[in-house]
Scaffold this motif. Structure first.
Motif, mmCIF file in Angstrom:
data_model
loop_
_atom_site.group_PDB
_atom_site.id
_atom_site.type_symbol
_atom_site.label_atom_id
_atom_site.label_comp_id
_atom_site.label_asym_id
_atom_site.label_seq_id
_atom_site.Cartn_x
_atom_site.Cartn_y
_atom_site.Cartn_z
ATOM 1 N N HIS A 246 2.683 3.976 -3.284
ATOM 2 C CA HIS A 246 2.059 2.751 -2.802
ATOM 3 C C HIS A 246 0.638 2.677 -3.308
ATOM 4 O O HIS A 246 -0.159 3.586 -3.106
ATOM 5 C CB HIS A 246 2.060 2.709 -1.277
ATOM 6 C CG HIS A 246 3.431 2.611 -0.701
ATOM 7 N ND1 HIS A 246 4.126 1.433 -0.663
ATOM 8 C CD2 HIS A 246 4.239 3.545 -0.160
ATOM 9 C CE1 HIS A 246 5.296 1.645 -0.113
ATOM 10 N NE2 HIS A 246 5.399 2.922 0.197
ATOM 11 N N GLU A 247 0.364 1.597 -3.983
ATOM 12 C CA GLU A 247 -0.964 1.391 -4.529
ATOM 13 C C GLU A 247 -1.805 0.649 -3.495
ATOM 14 O O GLU A 247 -1.324 -0.264 -2.833
ATOM 15 C CB GLU A 247 -0.869 0.569 -5.812
ATOM 16 C CG GLU A 247 -2.171 0.431 -6.526
ATOM 17 C CD GLU A 247 -2.009 -0.276 -7.855
ATOM 18 O OE1 GLU A 247 -3.031 -0.612 -8.438
ATOM 19 O OE2 GLU A 247 -0.873 -0.497 -8.285
ATOM 20 N N GLU A 248 -3.063 1.048 -3.366
ATOM 21 C CA GLU A 248 -3.956 0.375 -2.425
ATOM 22 C C GLU A 248 -4.253 -1.035 -2.916
ATOM 23 O O GLU A 248 -4.529 -1.253 -4.087
ATOM 24 C CB GLU A 248 -5.267 1.150 -2.294
ATOM 25 C CG GLU A 248 -6.208 0.533 -1.285
ATOM 26 C CD GLU A 248 -7.518 1.280 -1.165
ATOM 27 O OE1 GLU A 248 -8.303 0.880 -0.306
ATOM 28 O OE2 GLU A 248 -7.749 2.226 -1.929
ATOM 29 N N LEU B 56 -6.403 -4.766 -2.022
ATOM 30 C CA LEU B 56 -7.584 -5.281 -1.348
ATOM 31 C C LEU B 56 -7.477 -6.782 -1.145
ATOM 32 O O LEU B 56 -6.764 -7.462 -1.881
ATOM 33 C CB LEU B 56 -8.828 -4.977 -2.189
ATOM 34 C CG LEU B 56 -9.047 -3.516 -2.580
ATOM 35 C CD1 LEU B 56 -10.150 -3.405 -3.613
ATOM 36 C CD2 LEU B 56 -9.379 -2.690 -1.359
ATOM 37 N N ARG C 65 -6.363 -2.162 -6.221
ATOM 38 C CA ARG C 65 -7.642 -1.498 -6.498
ATOM 39 C C ARG C 65 -7.747 -1.148 -7.978
ATOM 40 O O ARG C 65 -8.807 -1.271 -8.584
ATOM 41 C CB ARG C 65 -7.807 -0.242 -5.652
ATOM 42 C CG ARG C 65 -9.123 0.477 -5.929
ATOM 43 C CD ARG C 65 -9.385 1.628 -5.003
ATOM 44 N NE ARG C 65 -9.740 1.215 -3.670
ATOM 45 C CZ ARG C 65 -10.963 0.833 -3.293
ATOM 46 N NH1 ARG C 65 -11.925 0.774 -4.177
ATOM 47 N NH2 ARG C 65 -11.216 0.497 -2.054
#
Length: 59
Positions: free
Chosen positions: A2-4, A6, A44
């Protein structure tokens, strides 16, 4: 994996610009983002690539 991601507001704070400026970057395709419902989400890694002057590529 899982990629952060924003929000527009979080990216604006990181870049020290307005939310409108972030939206302009998204619409100009200079900053990769995904629309989820009515809101934008920005990985991100896309912000980091933008700051380095590189093109973001999805994993």
């Amino acid at each position: 994996m899982h990629e952060e991601v924003l929000t527009v507001a979080e990216v604006a704070k990181l870049l020290r610009v307005s939310r409108k400026t972030v939206e302009k970057l998204i619409y100009a395709k200079k900053l990769h983002a995904v629309k989820v419902g009515r809101v934008w989400r920005i990985p991100r890694a896309a912000v980091e690539a933008f700051l380095e002057g590189k093109e973001y590529r999805e994993p």
